[in-house]
Design an enzyme around this catalytic site. Sequence first.
Site, PDB file in Angstrom:
ATOM      1  N   ASP A 248       0.895  -4.225  13.013  1.00 15.50           N
ATOM      2  CA  ASP A 248      -0.452  -4.537  13.503  1.00 15.50           C
ATOM      3  C   ASP A 248      -1.302  -5.164  12.394  1.00 15.50           C
ATOM      4  OD1 ASP A 248      -0.437  -2.452  16.095  1.00 15.50           O
ATOM      5  OD2 ASP A 248       0.734  -1.839  14.357  1.00 15.50           O
ATOM      6  N   PHE A 249      -1.039  -4.766  11.162  1.00 14.74           N
ATOM      7  CA  PHE A 249      -1.843  -5.260  10.040  1.00 14.74           C
ATOM      8  C   PHE A 249      -1.417  -6.666   9.599  1.00 14.74           C
ATOM      9  CE2 PHE A 249      -1.759  -0.502   8.685  1.00 14.74           C
ATOM     10  CZ  PHE A 249      -2.421  -0.154   9.850  1.00 14.74           C
TER      11      PHE A 249
ATOM     12  N   HIS B  28      -1.605   0.646  16.187  1.00 17.64           N
ATOM     13  CA  HIS B  28      -0.488   1.052  15.329  1.00 17.64           C
ATOM     14  C   HIS B  28       0.833   0.986  16.091  1.00 17.64           C
ATOM     15  CE1 HIS B  28      -3.685   2.538  12.761  1.00 17.64           C
ATOM     16  NE2 HIS B  28      -2.824   2.826  11.819  1.00 17.64           N
TER      17      HIS B  28
ATOM     18  N   GLU C  87      -4.537  -6.445   2.973  1.00 15.79           N
ATOM     19  CA  GLU C  87      -3.267  -7.080   3.338  1.00 15.79           C
ATOM     20  C   GLU C  87      -3.266  -8.572   3.038  1.00 15.79           C
ATOM     21  OE1 GLU C  87      -4.835  -4.846   5.221  1.00 15.79           O
ATOM     22  OE2 GLU C  87      -3.390  -3.198   5.386  1.00 15.79           O
TER      23      GLU C  87
ATOM     24  N   GLU D 189       0.847  -1.191   0.000  1.00 22.68           N
ATOM     25  CA  GLU D 189       0.000   0.000   0.000  1.00 22.68           C
ATOM     26  C   GLU D 189       0.886   1.247   0.000  1.00 22.68           C
ATOM     27  OE1 GLU D 189      -2.115  -0.790   3.581  1.00 22.68           O
ATOM     28  OE2 GLU D 189      -3.011  -2.603   2.763  1.00 22.68           O
TER      29      GLU D 189
END
Lengths: 321, 318
Positions: B88-89, B132, B63, B29
């Site tokens: 975190d993702f 985050h 993701e 991204e």
Amino acid sequence: MAASTSTDTNVEVLRRMMLIRAFDSLLPDLYTRGLIRGSSHAAIGQEAVAVGACAALAADDYITSTHRGHGHTIAKGGDVNRMMAELMGREDGYCRGKGGSMHIADFSIGMLGANGIVGGGFGIAAGAALSARLRKSGQVALCFFGDGAINQSSFHGVANLAGIWKLPLILLCEDNRFAMSGRAEQMIAGGDPVKRAQAYGFPGVSVDGMDVLAVRAAVAEARVRALAGDGPTLVVAACYRFQGHFSGDTQSYRSKEEMAPWLERDPIPAFRSRLLAEGGLTEAEADALEEEVATSIAEALEFAQASPWPEAAEAWEDVDG
Amino acid sequence: MAEMTYSEALNLALREEMRRDPAVFVMGEDVAVWGDRGGVFGVTRGLAGEFGLDRVRDTPINEEAIVGVAVGAALTGMRPVVEIMYSDFLTLTMEPLVNQAAKLRYMFGGQARVPLVVRTNLGASGGKAAQHSQSLESWMMHVPGLQVAMPSTPADARALLKTAIRDDNPVVFFEHKLLYFQRGEVPGPEEWLEFGRAAVRRKGRHATVVAAQAMLGMVLVVASRLASAGPGRSRCRRATWPSTTSTRPWRGFAAPTFRFPTARRWRRWWRLVRPPSSRDFGRFWRGPGGARQGSASRGSRALVAPSAWPVTAVDHLR
């Protein structure tokens, strides 16, 4: 109806369907005799989808498969000896016994693996399509998945990505009407899965999954689109799972009355009759074909039983980290 | 030898590997056109300009699809380096990362390789709360088949990323938000680091402290203080390559021990572990020559050090 193709190919198409049927028909017996353990899922009734789709692909095109994947491997040209050895966990199995029924793969024929995760093949197939695009190799990737998998988030992510990047990808939904006991009409919002393609801006095509030549024609057309840079196609092949989800399934979720019309449309006798009627095959040749298939399966069983067990130390091989 | 930031060192590693091997490509991204030509933390800055948008691909926000597609590309001859904007993702990538990338080589009996690098960053930085700021490296370490890399300096960042890209197996590459703008010397082009070895940052005789990334700087400050306080010199290691199934033990690793301290020891302990003064910060964030590390205009907030001190390590040192 599908365009006619050469008789030789059609005989081979019939042979592969018969081989899938014979292979998967053996599974309950193998369990009873204690020769295989774990889960395995028969694709009896769905042979026309696997064989029709793979008959439209080039030898080096990629496929990804599902937990019900024996048929896809056979259709792509896999070796039943190594498949049987893999089911039995033997050293000569495709994965040296580490994968079993749900993880048979043969990278030498572009078969990038069956998958124990419903929808696990979407990313792999789209990645193979992206790889083919970046390497300018002229290959396409075809992802087999069921009507259950179309509800996974991975379908959305990959359909969107393949749509915007116009990847050479064919999304082939084997709509066998059941996700274990969940009926397609009960589990898929909007009803027909083929409608979902429209949202991603690529064609959705419905095809009779009991007609091997119709499947082949639909996939051939999708392949032309993919190679022309026009992006993915969703092909939804309506078929029916003749047996339970796995060997021990009591199938309390469906009735004999419901199954009967589908069983009458069995794709293998239908295609055999058609070839006989069109003169592409004689009765004697058809019987010989059945015998040949039975011999192949018997030999596969012998091969697998003669294959050694893997060394215990191999449990630690091929993993880092 | 050139001086650069941790972020610039990562960028250099990507450039060098993409120039060397056409199979290497970058995907994620906002990696191509965001901000100053790529990357929320600037790691992919300018890559799209040099290599084009085919090899530096901005993706939709999904993701799971990013990593899923990367696994397929890695299985079929490419070497994808994907960016997950915050670690975190990674939670959204668990299926392709844990079920597919980590397991396919093993389950397919060795006929497949998954040369995949998942770059992401960890650590708390400036009020972004708990979605985050996580540090999930120990979670990833417990997945057989995944390798975890955590560079602590610009030199390590460049070398370890090159090693990760050349490795045939999946690597989760954790960068640290607090280190992106830290400057350091980076050696010549062919420098790379073997996985699975620790680097000794400071030699000593009495105790061993294992630390990584931002905590390494903290440990070195404390070790200096300890050395001047007199309990003996200390040895600091930077662990670059923790592994759950590795048969190579960390040489010199010692398990921490703990004794209930007496009042006298408590006072002495407090002198050693008291919260850092502004003078300590200056020492931590300035190089040996006293130069400010990182640019105040773009990174000063990110340079605030965490308040937790490695108490266990200090207990052990005592």
